[in-house]
Design a protein around this motif. Structure first.
Motif, PDB file in Angstrom:
ATOM      1  N   ALA B  47       0.854  -1.191   0.000  1.00  0.00           N
ATOM      2  CA  ALA B  47       0.000   0.000   0.000  1.00  0.00           C
ATOM      3  C   ALA B  47       0.886   1.236   0.000  1.00  0.00           C
ATOM      4  N   PHE B  71       0.730  -4.117   3.378  1.00  0.00           N
ATOM      5  CA  PHE B  71       1.629  -2.978   3.632  1.00  0.00           C
ATOM      6  C   PHE B  71       2.943  -3.356   4.335  1.00  0.00           C
ATOM      7  N   PRO B  72       2.910  -4.188   5.402  1.00  0.00           N
ATOM      8  CA  PRO B  72       4.171  -4.423   6.118  1.00  0.00           C
ATOM      9  C   PRO B  72       5.071  -5.497   5.506  1.00  0.00           C
ATOM     10  N   GLY B 100       7.417   2.386  -0.406  1.00  0.00           N
ATOM     11  CA  GLY B 100       7.672   3.747   0.050  1.00  0.00           C
ATOM     12  C   GLY B 100       8.550   3.759   1.292  1.00  0.00           C
ATOM     13  N   ASP B 101       8.844   4.972   1.761  1.00  0.00           N
ATOM     14  CA  ASP B 101       9.699   5.101   2.942  1.00  0.00           C
ATOM     15  C   ASP B 101       8.997   4.586   4.190  1.00  0.00           C
ATOM     16  N   ASN B 129       9.574   9.440  -0.500  1.00  0.00           N
ATOM     17  CA  ASN B 129       8.949  10.755  -0.632  1.00  0.00           C
ATOM     18  C   ASN B 129       8.795  11.394   0.751  1.00  0.00           C
ATOM     19  N   ALA B 131       7.462  10.823   3.662  1.00  0.00           N
ATOM     20  CA  ALA B 131       6.303  10.805   4.568  1.00  0.00           C
ATOM     21  C   ALA B 131       5.319   9.743   4.074  1.00  0.00           C
ATOM     22  N   MET B 133       2.532   9.450   2.222  1.00  0.00           N
ATOM     23  CA  MET B 133       1.778  10.321   1.329  1.00  0.00           C
ATOM     24  C   MET B 133       0.393   9.760   1.022  1.00  0.00           C
ATOM     25  N   ASN B 134       0.334   8.469   0.834  1.00  0.00           N
ATOM     26  CA  ASN B 134      -0.928   7.858   0.423  1.00  0.00           C
ATOM     27  C   ASN B 134      -2.047   8.104   1.434  1.00  0.00           C
ATOM     28  N   THR B 135      -1.668   8.226   2.697  1.00  0.00           N
ATOM     29  CA  THR B 135      -2.684   8.429   3.725  1.00  0.00           C
ATOM     30  C   THR B 135      -2.795   9.890   4.143  1.00  0.00           C
TER      31      THR B 135
HETATM   32  C1  LIG Z   1      -1.304  -2.555   8.178  1.00  0.00           C
HETATM   33  C2  LIG Z   1      -1.630  -1.262   7.546  1.00  0.00           C
HETATM   34  N1  LIG Z   1      -1.569  -0.132   8.283  1.00  0.00           N
HETATM   35  C3  LIG Z   1      -1.855   1.043   7.708  1.00  0.00           C
HETATM   36  C4  LIG Z   1      -2.200   1.129   6.400  1.00  0.00           C
HETATM   37  C5  LIG Z   1      -2.549   2.460   5.807  1.00  0.00           C
HETATM   38  N2  LIG Z   1      -1.527   2.967   4.890  1.00  0.00           N
HETATM   39  C6  LIG Z   1      -1.597   2.726   3.568  1.00  0.00           C
HETATM   40  S1  LIG Z   1      -0.352   3.416   2.706  1.00  0.00           S
HETATM   41  C7  LIG Z   1       0.265   4.121   4.103  1.00  0.00           C
HETATM   42  C8  LIG Z   1       1.442   5.014   4.056  1.00  0.00           C
HETATM   43  C9  LIG Z   1       2.396   4.674   3.001  1.00  0.00           C
HETATM   44  O1  LIG Z   1       3.536   5.457   3.168  1.00  0.00           O
HETATM   45  P1  LIG Z   1       4.826   5.144   2.334  1.00  0.00           P
HETATM   46  O2  LIG Z   1       5.216   3.735   2.495  1.00  0.00           O
HETATM   47  O3  LIG Z   1       5.837   6.153   2.677  1.00  0.00           O
HETATM   48  O4  LIG Z   1       4.339   5.291   0.822  1.00  0.00           O
HETATM   49  P2  LIG Z   1       3.757   6.633   0.136  1.00  0.00           P
HETATM   50  O5  LIG Z   1       2.267   6.573   0.271  1.00  0.00           O
HETATM   51  O6  LIG Z   1       4.335   7.793   0.830  1.00  0.00           O
HETATM   52  O7  LIG Z   1       4.153   6.536  -1.281  1.00  0.00           O
HETATM   53  C10 LIG Z   1      -0.472   3.771   5.228  1.00  0.00           C
HETATM   54  C11 LIG Z   1      -0.169   4.231   6.584  1.00  0.00           C
HETATM   55  C12 LIG Z   1      -2.261  -0.083   5.673  1.00  0.00           C
HETATM   56  N3  LIG Z   1      -2.605  -0.136   4.378  1.00  0.00           N
HETATM   57  N4  LIG Z   1      -1.961  -1.242   6.261  1.00  0.00           N
END
Ligand SMILES: Cc1ncc(C[n+]2csc(CCOP(=O)(O)OP(=O)(O)O)c2C)c(N)n1
Ligand code: SF4
Ligand SMILES: [Mg+2]
Lengths: 404, 301
Positions: B47, B71-72, B100-101, B129, B131, B133-135
């Motif tokens: 994500a 995501f993780p 992402g970061d 990027n 931070a 950003m997506n959220t």
């Molecule tokens: C387990 C889980 N927690 C929270 C989220 C919500 N979430 C989706 S993308 C994101 C942030 C992504 O940040 P980054 O990895 O820096 O990528 P960017 O969006 O900045 O490109 C979050 C917190 C999720 N999808 N899954």
């Protein structure tokens, strides 16, 4: 027939590992947790000795274990993992992902109580907490059923593209040795052909898998409408509904080839003429058969109705086989806190408005490894009958052997 | 030695039109990455903004196999892709984990650490990027000191995590730092990584007009300014040998670094930053830059 072969005396965990080997799994990823650990250790030993030709990924967590299985299954490998309790909770996000991605992953679950407080002992709270995630859940009574059910599981999973969780009671089965007939590899190969993924991973035919999916159907580049999120979910539900037919069909084919049937969705013991049906999932059902014999010797017509498939839920079998009984007593090794045992609630719901449905009383037992004896179970049925005889039709769940 | 922009392969794997914001540098980087792998790849994508760029079912903005993952779990998913490809006898597909970061330095660091320790045969590329950003632009472990986000309203108090050093500490054979606004630097590093095996880690600075508050037309200028200030450093570490590359290498020669004050003034996210904070960051940066240069010179001998 493999029945002519001598049985091996092995634990439930060894039966699970043996089944994975017989299924020729190609990628194994798992993280240790009691009481599942020896499954991982055994498979790792076999991979390292060359006895099993598979990739074994020594992940740093259960979340990653299932991530590896999801990805490897996506690529087209047959995969295996196993866990218990907190391990299952830790991978929860991936449990949903595996199902939503419609991947034929098979996972062993050596059922264990959830912390806090810590307990490594058996109950079934762990599997019940993910029953809604879109996996099929099959419960086993003994170690032979564990081995056989894993083989069924790959067939079911790969045909319907749904993951299957094979649940077996921690320690009671995972660490208890029993005679188990280990089928020949060639016979298993004939029963279980190699896995072919539904969607290729191929740079020449690139796909974007599990992207953001909108609520409503959208057109693809050729202008054809494709389902939205809800259509995908409806198809998933359809697959699990089809499993209601496939699980018994696979069991029947297995029985033909190997001489052993496990009843498909449900199993029973002295149920035909019973007035009282006692119901449970897993090895508790075996204890119930002993209780039923004791009750029968007193002239109480009791019988066991065992839940083998908890998801999909065999509602039709419940209605059909319990019609005409006076009373159903459902034993749960789990609770939906603030309500009652999950199997009990589902049985009750299935029976609602059904012709000739019995009254349903629930009992919660065996949490955190508390021993459940056949004597206690028989007593619980006696108490239920007494209450019922006094005209009680709705009763709070009884917690067996709780000394508050 | 390094590829010129006119020499990049003309085959495009990032299709025209995608859902990233106007001026996003992620697409620039992704074009170079997919070209360097010649599309013979499979991506694990968590994500992030990258998910959005990838498109919505049933359409896709990118013509390479792309597997969205939780995501993780990017590095674990990539490990699974690699294991599955080995198990099914395919050795002609590079596994690219791209996160992402936040997905790298925060929630995904455990899976990444595990994969790196196991030496998984994957390229892991973090596009930074700075931070979530997506959220909606919340702080991440990679957000720079002083930047305002929707969870650091008065500016972040801490420096960014140095992911490259963390990966070096894992003994990863190839670690590189690059920037999406230098596509040839990205291309060369990914192409080099493609020829190596084991875990390869590439960190790509990815200027983000929406989250950093600058005009979409200024993306490349801001990305260059970050490099010219020595905040983003283009380098690679191959089997422990450190080398500055491209514009950072030239900068080390010329010594004409720009100031952090100039960099922060160009972006809305640093508006209202205290002069003392700028001074603190500048001192931290000077020391860090000197370390890079001396490492570059030492390893060149
Ligand atoms: C387990 C889980 N927690 C929270 C989220 C919500 N979430 C989706 S993308 C994101 C942030 C992504 O940040 P980054 O990895 O820096 O990528 P960017 O969006 O900045 O490109 C979050 C917190 C999720 N999808 N899954
Ligand atoms: S928020 Fe930033 S990184 Fe994300 S798509 Fe927009 S410009 Fe790109
Ligand atoms: Mg980010």
């Amino acid at each position: 027939m493999s029945d002519a072969r001598a049985a091996s005396v092995i634990t439930g965990n060894e039966a699970a590992a043996t089944a994975a080997k017989l299924a020729r799994v190609q990628v194994v990823a798992a993280y240790p947790i009691t009481p599942q650990s020896s499954v991982v250790e055994t498979l790792s030993k076999w991979v390292q000795s060359g006895e099993l030709s598979a990739e074994f990924v020594t992940v740093e967590s259960e979340h990653s274990a299932l991530a590896v299985c999801i990805a490897a299954s996506t690529v087209g490998a047959r995969v295996f993992t196993a866990t218990s309790a907190n391990g299952l909770a830790y991978m929860n996000e991936q449990v949903w992902w595996a199902a939503g991605a419609r991947l034929p992953i098979v996972m062993g679950l050596a059922n264990r109580a959830m912390a806090a407080p810590w307990s490594v002992l058996n109950d079934q709270q762990d599997s019940m907490s993910v029953r809604d995630a879109g996996w099929a859940q099959l419960f086993c009574r003994d170690n032979q059923e564990i081995l056989d059910t894993f083989l069924h599981a790959y067939r079911i999973a790969e045909e319907l593209r749904v993951p299957v969780m094979v649940c077996y009671d921690g320690f009671l089965l995972s660490h208890t040795v029993m005679p188990v007939r280990v089928p020949d590899q060639a016979e298993v190969d004939a029963f279980l052909p190699p896995y072919k993924p539904a969607i290729p991973i191929d740079p020449a035919d690139p796909r974007n898998l599990n992207p953001v999916t909108m609520a409503d159907p959208r057109a693809n580049r050729d202008g054809e409408l494709r389902g939205g999120y809800m259509e995908l979910r409806a198809m998933h539900q359809q697959a699990l509904t089809e499993a209601l037919d496939l699980i018994p069909a696979v069991d029947a084919e297995f029985a033909e080839r190997f001489g052993r049937s496990w009843g498909g969705l449900t199993w029973e013991y002295r149920l035909d003429d019973a007035e009282v049906a006692v119901i449970a999932a897993g090895s508790l059902g075996m204890e119930l058969t002993v209780a039923v014999d004791a009750l029968r010797s007193e002239g109480v017509r009791a019988g066991v109705f065992g839940i083998r498939a908890y998801r999909p839920f065999p509602a039709e079998a419940v209605r059909g086989r319990l019609a005409g009984k006076d009373l159903a007593v459902v034993l749960d090794k789990a609770v939906s806190y603030g309500y009652e045992g999950p199997v009990c609630a589902d049985v009750r719901a299935a029976l609602l408005s059904a012709e000739g449905a019995p009254d349903v009383f629930g009992c919660v037992c065996g949490l955190g490894g508390r021993d459940v004896s056949a004597t206690q179970l028989a007593d619980a049925v006696r108490r239920a009958r007494t209450d019922h005889g006094r005209g009680v039709r709705i009763r709070e769940p009884e917690w067996l052997d709780v000394r508050l | 030695m390094s590829t010129r922009i006119t020499d990049l392969p003309s085959t495009e794997f990032v299709l025209p039109g995608n859902r990233a914001c106007a001026g996003c540098s992620l697409g620039i980087g992704l074009r170079a990455i997919t070209k360097a792998l010649d599309g013979k790849m499979v991506m694990a994508v968590p994500a992030s903004c990258l998910t959005v760029l990838g498109g919505m079912y049933p359409t896709s903005s990118v013509a390479v196999p792309w597997v969205n993952v939780a995501f993780p779990s990017t590095a674990a998913a990539a490990s699974g892709l690699a294991a599955g490809l080995r198990a099914t006898g395919r050795d002609d597909i590079t596994v690219l984990a791209m996160a992402g970061d936040g997905g790298t330095a925060d929630i995904g660091i455990q899976a990444l650490s595990g994969a790196a320790e196991r030496g998984e045969d994957i390229i892991y590329l973090c596009y930074d990027n700075e931070a979530y950003m997506n959220t909606g632009t919340q702080r991440s472990g990679a957000t720079p000191q002083g930047a305002r986000t929707t969870t650091t309203w008065t500016g972040k108090g801490e420096h960014a995590k140095d992911m490259c050093r963390i990966m070096e500490a894992h003994g990863v054979g190839y670690v590189a730092s690059t920037s999406a606004v230098f596509p040839t630097d990205v291309y060369d590093k990914v192409a080099k990584a493609r020829g190596l095996s084991g875990t390869r880690y590439i960190h790509m600075n990815t200027p983000c007009p929406s989250g950093w508050s600058f005009e979409p037309k200024d993306t490349v200028a801001i990305g260059k300014l970050a490099v010219d200030a020595g905040l983003v450093v283009l380098y690679e570490v191959e089997d422990g040998r450190f080398r500055l590359t491209g514009r950072s290498a030239s900068l080390a020669k010329s010594g004409r670094r720009k100031t952090i004050a100039e960099y922060v003034a160009a972006q809305g996210r640093f508006r209202g930053i205290a002069d003392e904070t700028v001074a603190v960051v500048q001192r931290w940066l000077d020391e860090r830059w000197a370390g890079f240069v001396s490492r570059h010179e030492a390893d060149a001998e």
